[in-house]
Every structure is written in structure tokens, then in C-alpha cells.
Design a protein around this motif. Structure first.
Motif, PDB file in Angstrom:
ATOM      1  N   GLN A  46       0.825  -0.788   0.215  1.00  0.00           N
ATOM      2  CA  GLN A  46      -0.253   0.177   0.253  1.00  0.00           C
ATOM      3  C   GLN A  46       0.799   1.091  -0.225  1.00  0.00           C
ATOM      4  O   GLN A  46       0.666   1.830  -0.403  1.00  0.00           O
ATOM      5  N   ALA A  47       2.034   0.831   1.034  1.00  0.00           N
ATOM      6  CA  ALA A  47       2.789   2.648   1.221  1.00  0.00           C
ATOM      7  C   ALA A  47       3.424   2.510  -0.568  1.00  0.00           C
ATOM      8  O   ALA A  47       3.502   3.528  -1.454  1.00  0.00           O
ATOM      9  N   HIS A  49       1.857   1.539  -3.250  1.00  0.00           N
ATOM     10  CA  HIS A  49       0.459   3.185  -4.413  1.00  0.00           C
ATOM     11  C   HIS A  49       0.741   3.757  -3.915  1.00  0.00           C
ATOM     12  O   HIS A  49       0.710   4.495  -4.537  1.00  0.00           O
ATOM     13  N   GLU A  50       0.556   4.037  -2.940  1.00  0.00           N
ATOM     14  CA  GLU A  50      -0.042   5.670  -2.255  1.00  0.00           C
ATOM     15  C   GLU A  50       1.609   6.642  -2.884  1.00  0.00           C
ATOM     16  O   GLU A  50       1.126   7.464  -3.707  1.00  0.00           O
ATOM     17  N   ALA A  51       2.769   5.709  -3.329  1.00  0.00           N
ATOM     18  CA  ALA A  51       3.920   6.888  -3.249  1.00  0.00           C
ATOM     19  C   ALA A  51       3.279   7.830  -4.683  1.00  0.00           C
ATOM     20  O   ALA A  51       3.976   8.754  -4.651  1.00  0.00           O
ATOM     21  N   PHE A  52       3.421   6.330  -5.535  1.00  0.00           N
ATOM     22  CA  PHE A  52       3.001   6.196  -7.516  1.00  0.00           C
ATOM     23  C   PHE A  52       1.554   7.541  -6.953  1.00  0.00           C
ATOM     24  O   PHE A  52       1.883   8.230  -8.071  1.00  0.00           O
ATOM     25  N   ARG A  53       0.312   6.923  -6.763  1.00  0.00           N
ATOM     26  CA  ARG A  53      -0.405   7.435  -6.375  1.00  0.00           C
ATOM     27  C   ARG A  53      -0.733   9.130  -6.149  1.00  0.00           C
ATOM     28  O   ARG A  53      -1.194  10.186  -7.036  1.00  0.00           O
ATOM     29  N   ALA A  54       0.236   9.736  -5.272  1.00  0.00           N
ATOM     30  CA  ALA A  54       0.502  10.896  -4.809  1.00  0.00           C
ATOM     31  C   ALA A  54       1.596  11.496  -5.949  1.00  0.00           C
ATOM     32  O   ALA A  54       0.779  13.119  -5.807  1.00  0.00           O
ATOM     33  N   TYR A 265      11.789   6.657  -1.953  1.00  0.00           N
ATOM     34  CA  TYR A 265      12.382   6.471  -3.656  1.00  0.00           C
ATOM     35  C   TYR A 265      12.006   7.163  -4.805  1.00  0.00           C
ATOM     36  O   TYR A 265      11.819   7.133  -6.482  1.00  0.00           O
ATOM     37  N   ILE A 266      10.136   6.370  -4.964  1.00  0.00           N
ATOM     38  CA  ILE A 266       9.322   6.586  -5.819  1.00  0.00           C
ATOM     39  C   ILE A 266       9.260   8.281  -6.796  1.00  0.00           C
ATOM     40  O   ILE A 266       9.871   8.517  -7.597  1.00  0.00           O
ATOM     41  N   GLU A 267       9.610   9.395  -5.595  1.00  0.00           N
ATOM     42  CA  GLU A 267       9.534  10.750  -5.686  1.00  0.00           C
ATOM     43  C   GLU A 267      10.781  10.645  -6.586  1.00  0.00           C
ATOM     44  O   GLU A 267      11.210  11.806  -7.860  1.00  0.00           O
ATOM     45  N   ASP A 268      12.125  10.380  -6.307  1.00  0.00           N
ATOM     46  CA  ASP A 268      12.968  11.277  -6.851  1.00  0.00           C
ATOM     47  C   ASP A 268      12.959  10.101  -8.065  1.00  0.00           C
ATOM     48  O   ASP A 268      14.181  10.611  -9.147  1.00  0.00           O
TER      49      ASP A 268
END
Length: 439
Positions: A46-47, A49-54, A265-268
Motif C-alpha cells: 500500500q505504501a 501504491h500511495e507513493a505513485f498515486r501521490a 524512492y518513488i518521488e526521486d
């Protein structure tokens, strides 16, 4: 020691996971025993998924099933809306038997056999991550044979290699995986796929390493990859629909490990891809990642029963467990470090450093060298943490030791997802020279 997930010390002073007392689990299922905190896996997924959706981008999170694969785990991955990486016919067969949607399966592997490729094409695997020219020929043949168009991602070696905290900008060309970019292999592979009507070039893949604790290497890899994507756009008018940055996100094995939150990780990664695409007037691709260890590693705990002790005065105190390198080869392979506690006396303070030895007839069968514990005795229950990735997956029958059972625990319930092996299981494939004469 900080406990992870749903783990806690209950009123009896016992380690509890998923609402289940580990002492009771050991009594019910025996030891060694792999215990997975299912709720923790759900929260990790879930973490991501939420990182991508954000970030508002299209994405896929593909569970790297080599970390731990069984029917129940793949069904859980499906429930969590994950895609799936498989690297062999056996992993693909497990996915098929689990009912995993084939369109969300990505077929990896540096030496896919013709039979494996044909099996994947016939069953409608969603994407092939292609490693080499030999595979391209086999895949093209299989696709034409089945009158199908297959999705292809080219695995590239962008010349960035991660060693936890260190990054090397040259040298990863020397790898058994992927098309080397600097020598022109990537250019040739792009041209070959674009010219084949049985293949659809979905995009590009790279994987820079494992147990990575910052985002520097991912950003470097994206930048390097896009320098080649720009030339492919100029030469062929091609820009990727998907960029897959692989996995390798670090987890906590010991207190020295300090992994980042999934969102970092995802944001960068997304920021790097967006920047590189914009600079070249290219559309923003879908972003794929491949977490394995970071989804299941910390969710797994191995329970052992302590047996013999050897005290060498002034040198070391050894404690032996009823498992070892047959259920966790990582310490013997590359000196992997772990932490653990006495699960049946989890509230007692540590007094002594012990070396934890396995039962195999190998001097290298050591799980830990300096583990602080209360004064331990035979029959105590040792819990070793963060064994959920590459533990059972790499288990063996060395010394004819049966592989242990695996249980999922959640909401005070325990479910066996892999039965423990019996001695009879060890010989079920054996063929005798003659009828045995039993005493």
C-alpha cells in the motif's frame, strides 16, 4: 531492538506476530518455521501504491517473486493489485496454478529456454524483459508460431552499479544481464525489435543492484538511459511507453540499516524521468518498479529451537539451532547480517554474546557471530528477523535436511501456506539400483 510490523512482546513475555504467540506456533508446526506477517506485506504494498498515486503517474508495481514464491504469496500479490516478475518456467507455472492474471506477468531471465519462452507466449504473458540477441530470436520464433504480438522491454546495462551506499558510473557493462549500451548493443536491439512485426517495443528496463539506501544510483541510471533514448528518438522516432527502474530498495536487517520510505524512492525516480523526458520533448512514460525483498523481507521471521552449546573460554560461545544454511544460505554466501531474540523469553535483557551455528556439516554454516541474548538453554526458541526474502526461496536439502513449513499469520490466525517436508519427501524422486533389503 525495535520490533517490526505487528510483532510485539505479550503478557507472557513471548514474541507475538500477527496476534499469534510464537511459542504456540512452534508447538503447533515445529521448527524451523518461517512465519510471515501478512499485514506487514499489505502495508508495504500500500505504501508503494500511495507513493505513485501521490505523484499522479501511470505505474506498475511488479512483485519480484524470486524473493519468495508460493501459491498463497502470488495470490496475495494479486489481491494487492501487484504485477509479477517471474524468472523461470517454474515461477511461471506457480503463477499459472495460483490463477495470477497473465497480462500482469513480466518474464525475466538471462537464459530463457525455448520451452520457457513458448510456455510464456502461449499463456499470454504480458511482457518479456529481454536480455540478449539469442532470446530475441527465440521470442520472435515463438511469437510468429503462435500468431501473437508480444510486448518487449529491453533490459539495459546503463553503466551504473550500486553497492549499497557506493555507485560506480562505469563497470556494470561487465554483467551477464542485459544489452550493453556503450558498445552499441542497445542500438542494435532497438532496431531489431522495431523491425519485427511480432514484437511491440514497450520500453526499457534497468536494475542497478540490491539493498540500496538512497536514490543516487536510480537517478544516475535514468539520466544515462535517457541519453540513449534521445538518440533512439532521433534515429527511429521512438520514445518508450514504459521505463522500468527495477528494484533493490533496501530493508532493515540490523540496527545499522536505515532504509528510505517507499515514497522517497518513488518521488526521486519520477522526478528524474520527468526531467529527462521534458528536456528532450518526449512524453512522460509509465513507471514500473520491481520490489521483492522490500515487500516481504522484513515480514518474515524464522523460528528455531536451540540445541547444543559449546563454550570456548575467552574465545566464543556457540549455540546451535535445528536449521541453518539449508533454510538461510545468505550468511554463508555473502556474510549477511541478522538480528534475533529468544522468543519464549523476549522480555529478558541480553547478557551474553553468542555465535549462532546451524546444524549442517559445514564450518561455514553460521547464521550470526555476535548475537546478544539472555543466558540461553537447549529448548529455547530463537527468532531471527527479516528472513522473508531469499530464505525459503533459496532453501535446500543439503545433508538431507527437510525444508521447513511456512505459515502466514494475521488477525490472530495462522495458515500453513507451504507444508514442511518429511523424510519420505526427501526420497520420493529417488530411483534405487535394486529393491532394498531392510533390516
Amino acid at each position: 531492538m525495535k520490533l517490526q510490523g505487528t510483532s510485539r512482546i505479550n503478557e507472557q513475555g513471548h514474541l507475538e506476530i500477527g496476534g499469534k504467540d510464537t511459542v504456540e506456533l512452534a508447538a503447533s508446526f515445529g521448527t524451523p518455521l518461517f512465519v510471515y506477517d501478512t499485514q506487514m506485506i499489505r502495508e508495504r504494498a500500500q505504501a508503494f501504491h500511495e507513493a505513485f498515486r501521490a505523484q499522479g503517474v501511470n505505474y506498475q508495481i511488479a512483485y519480484a517473486s524470486k524473493a519468495f514464491s508460493c501459491l498463497a504469496m502470488l495470490q496475495l500479490a494479486d489481491e494487492l493489485n501487484l504485477s509479477l516478475d517471474v524468472v523461470s518456467g517454474g515461477e511461471l507455472y506457480t503463477a499459472l496454478e495460483a490463477g495470477f492474471p497473465m497480462e500482469r506477468v513480466h518474464m525475466h531471465g538471462n537464459n530463457k529456454a525455448p520451452e520457457e519462452i513458448d510456455m510464456a507466449v502461449a499463456n499470454g504473458v504480458g511482457c518479456f524483459v529481454v536480455d540478449n540477441f539469442h532470446e530475441l530470436k527465440l521470442l520472435s520464433k515463438a511469437a510468429h508460431s503462435h500468431s501473437k504480438t508480444v510486448n518487449v522491454m529491453l533490459r539495459t546495462t546503463p553503466g551504473v552499479e550500486a553497492h549499497t551506499h557506493d555507485y560506480i558510473s562505469t563497470g556494470q557493462e561487465d554483467s551477464k544481464f542485459g544489452f550493453d549500451l556503450s558498445s552499441g548493443q542497445g542500438d542494435e536491439a532497438v532496431a531489431e525489435v522495431l523491425a519485427d512485426q511480432a514484437m511491440h517495443l514497450l520500453g526499457f528496463h534497468c536494475h542497478i543492484g540490491s539493498q540500496i539506501f538512497d536514490t543516487t544510483g536510480f537517478v544516475m541510471a535514468v539520466e544515462k538511459l535517457y541519453s540513449y533514448i534521445a538518440s533512439w528518438d532521433e534515429t527511429y522516432g521512438y520514445a518508450p511507453e514504459v521505463v522500468n527502474v527495477g528494484g533493490g530498495f533496501g530493508i532493515r536487517y540490523t540496527e545499522d540499516d536505515d532504509p528510505l520510505a517507499p515514497g522517497t524512492y518513488i518521488e526521486d525516480v519520477i522526478e528524474a524521468v520527468a526531467r529527462e523526458a521534458k528536456q528532450r520533448n518526449l512524453s512522460m512514460p509509465e513507471i514500473w518498479i520491481e520490489p521483492g525483498r522490500s515487500l516481504v523481507g522484513e515480514a518474515g521471521t524464522t523460528l528455531y529451537t536451540l540445541g547444543s552449546e559449546k563454550d570456548i573460554p575467552g574465545v566464543r560461545r556457540y549455540l546451535s539451532v535445528d536449521g541453518g544454511m539449508t533454510d538461510n544460505i545468505r550468511p554463508a554466501l555473502y556474510e549477511a547480517a541478522y538480528e534475533g531474540i529468544i522468543a519464549n523469553r523476549a522480555d529478558e535483557p541480553a547478557k551474553t554474546n553468542y555465535a549462532i551455528a546451524g546444524k549442517c556439516c559445514e564450518s561455514g554454516d553460521m547464521l550470526m557471530w555476535d548475537l546478544p541474548l539472555p543466558d540461553a538453554v537447549a529448548g529455547d526458541l530463537l527468532a531471527v528477523f527479516s528472513t522473508g526474502a531469499y530464505g525459503y526461496a533459496m532453501a535446500s536439502n543439503y545433508n538431507r535436511v527437510p525444508r521447513p513449513p511456512v505459515v502466514f499469520v494475521e488477525n490472530e490466525e495462522a495458515r500453513v501456506v507451504i507444508q514442511g517436508e518429511s523424510y519420505a519427501d526427501l526420497i520420493k524422486l529417488d530411483q534405487p539400483l535394486h529393491a532394498p533389503v531392510k533390516a
